[in-house]
Design a protein around this motif. Sequence first.
Motif: not given
Lengths: 473, 419
Positions: A82-87, A419-426
Amino acid sequence: MSTANLALNPELPPDRLLDGDHDYRSITDTVCQIVERPQPPKAWYVAFAVSSVLTVILFGLVGYLFVTGVGVWGNNAPVFWGWPIVNFVFWVGIGHAGTLISAILFLFRQHWRTSINRFAEAMTIFAVVCAGLFPGIHVGRVWLVYWLAPYPSQHLAMWPNFRSPLLWDVFAVSTYATVSLLFWYMGMIPDLATLRDRATTRVRQVAYGIAALGWTGSARQWSRYEKAYMLLAALATPLVLSVHTIVSFDFAVSQIPGWHTTIFPPYFVAGAIFSGFAMVITLVVPARAFFGLKDLVTIRHLENMTKIMLATGSMVGFAYAIEFFIAWYGGNPYEQFAFINRALGPYAWAYWTMVTCNVISPQLFWFKKFRTTPWLMVVVSIFINIGMWFERFVITVTSLSRDFLPSSWGYFKPTAVDVLMLIGSFGLFFTLFLLFCRYLPMVAMAEVKAVMPKPDTTAKVGNTASAEGGPQA
Amino acid sequence: MTTHSADTPQSHTVGLLAEFASQDELIQAGRTMRSAGYTSLDAYTPFPIHELDEALGVRPTRLPWLVLAAGLVGGISILAFQWWTNAVDYPMLISGKPLFSLPANIPVTFEVIVLSAAFAAFLGMLALNGLPRLASPLLRSVRFARATSDGFFLSVAATDPSFDPQATPAALRQAGATEVETLTESTTQQPLPRFLGMSLVVVGSLAVLPPLIIAGARSTTSEKPRLHNVFNMDFQPKFKSQTTSQLFADGRAMRPRIPGTVPRGSLPTNPEYEFGYVEPAAAAEPAAGDARQWVEEIPLRVTSELMERGRERFNIHCAVCHGRAGFGNGLVSQRAIELQQGTWVPPTSIHTQYVVEQPVGQLFNTITNGVRKMPAYGHQIPVEDRWAIVLYVRALQRSQQASLEDVPEDIRPTLRELN
């Protein structure tokens, strides 16, 4: 924003890389004052506060993930990536512009790169840090992550499979991170020596002194240094191309419809450069304004970058079209379905967001106004970044959610943690970046000095030197 | 070597440092000094100046050779490593593919070549330059700080044969130096502060503790129960066969068949056609082997289309193991024998006498359910195709037992030429 430069620009000779009236000393001063002034600008504090809060959230969530398990993400049958690989793919892609600027443009003798390469390399490293985080925490049992390494183990009594794309990926990304770091650090040694020699406090003297490794800038050192730099550039160039190629193998070597295509490597590389440059623009435009670097990073530099984005953006658009053509021409019904499903299926919203952001928005760079107005560039670049994230989302999620067997189809929904992890990575990315801006030389001074026109020696440098140095013999 | 006036018992001269107003003057001075016979010259500039290499006689570096060597060593080692780990020490069998296949090993090899060459370039550059060297007489000179910003300097080492404490400074000024200063170095070694050494020892010994503890725990047994870090991974809430469950009224975790459903393959409307045999009516137990009445005739109209179909299906499903003529020498079998696979049973030749004597129904059953080591193909090949294959197998068998009469008359005379 920089109307002054804009007005100035047309009168400058075309080979001129810097704006304003500069000699060696003033270049040193312009770059070093950023690091040396006691307080950074207010905006720095605001940005740092926000991004470090986001970083704390990110690491908090990583801790939550560790104690709870990957169920906190939306990953579930049939979408296990899912998102982890997308990110991951998104951030690795961003990390490509830096080494491209430093290595490929260096080999092509593109002197304009000197003002922005340090900056872009730093961005590369921080993006790769964010990228490396995601597959690292995606392995499920994080405490066994060292199993990825080929080490002689009594416990496992086996070796990793060297013919698996996922293992290639481990090697590619870690090599890329290491070589980018070496390249960045080596490029910085002479500038760290400058900071060391200007340092006024003991702490700075020791810190920059250790970091500069005792560099003196002797002719012999320079000769070996330049050779080493050239070799590193020559090594990093195929490396950049290989990294995203191998990332694309993660998909292309599997047999899922929509992934199993030979166009993936070049298409991924073009997309990576595209997104990387978009990120450089997003960062460099505010940074040059806040830190007074407009003379070094001129409109000409920005315009060149927008041209590269136009070129790579068009390649990406072309690749999207070719994927559809091959799906039709190849005659494989699953492949055909995968693409029709992308454009018209439940994820059509994501697909068309991607097309709008990645194919249509870079076309605006055909207009000079968009290529020379910094704020417009930033707006377009942000759209491109959004589009490139969606590209990875579309590739990963649409193909997995509907593959061969209709009975196992599903619809992926992210959780709040995703969602928060993506934002957090920024947040992590910007935290590192802001620290870099504050403590390290943002522009490669030595390189800029080497490509700038020789200052009028009798008028400037000669005067200061003899004023300090006493009578001539 | 001569002594210099700046020398004291604690320090001695290591050379002279001269500052120049511009890069051009520096290059010029370099040339002048070199033609005056000085050999231990070096210049210091804020950025690389290529003319200096020629002016000072800087020789090209050996670095590229180092990098090449490191790349080669790295590449060859990792390739050998991949071969040894995946083909020798722990053979990785993946769908019968070769144990070592270069293309799939290229990505890792490439990355390691780049990695080792890059380290060689970086570390080699540092080593050849004598870095890191955190203290040097140059760095103690206040004036020298400008060398990394906008100053241009030339140094003459005291070890230079032409060095003279009086003549050399004059020569430098003559060559255009704006300032000349003497570089000195202390002769007495200053030992590291005591607390630094102590703390290094402490930190170093503390650092080896965790690995030692882990290694100790790994190599001994313990009587205490195992720690379960992630409890629900070690004990997963799920039902296994033959266990109980509170969920259902009958207390069984396994569910009986739902009334009205039929398991796959158990609804024969025409057993001769679908199974290739009929069970003796009286038998209470399912009949096996000899008790079965095998079908003797193919229950389909035998046409040349059916034969063609059979040939095609045979070549798709059976030839990989049995070979296209049925002698048991298919590619999979050849490969398995080549790899000396211990568990491989060679496919039976369909021309073996006992197979030739089998009724068609038994051949059909072999395809449907497999036999001993041969897997079943019933789920993969539709009934009609299975009969077509049986027909073709019969034709193959016939081909090996044929007499001259079986050959059409017009071809008979050409038969000898076929050999």
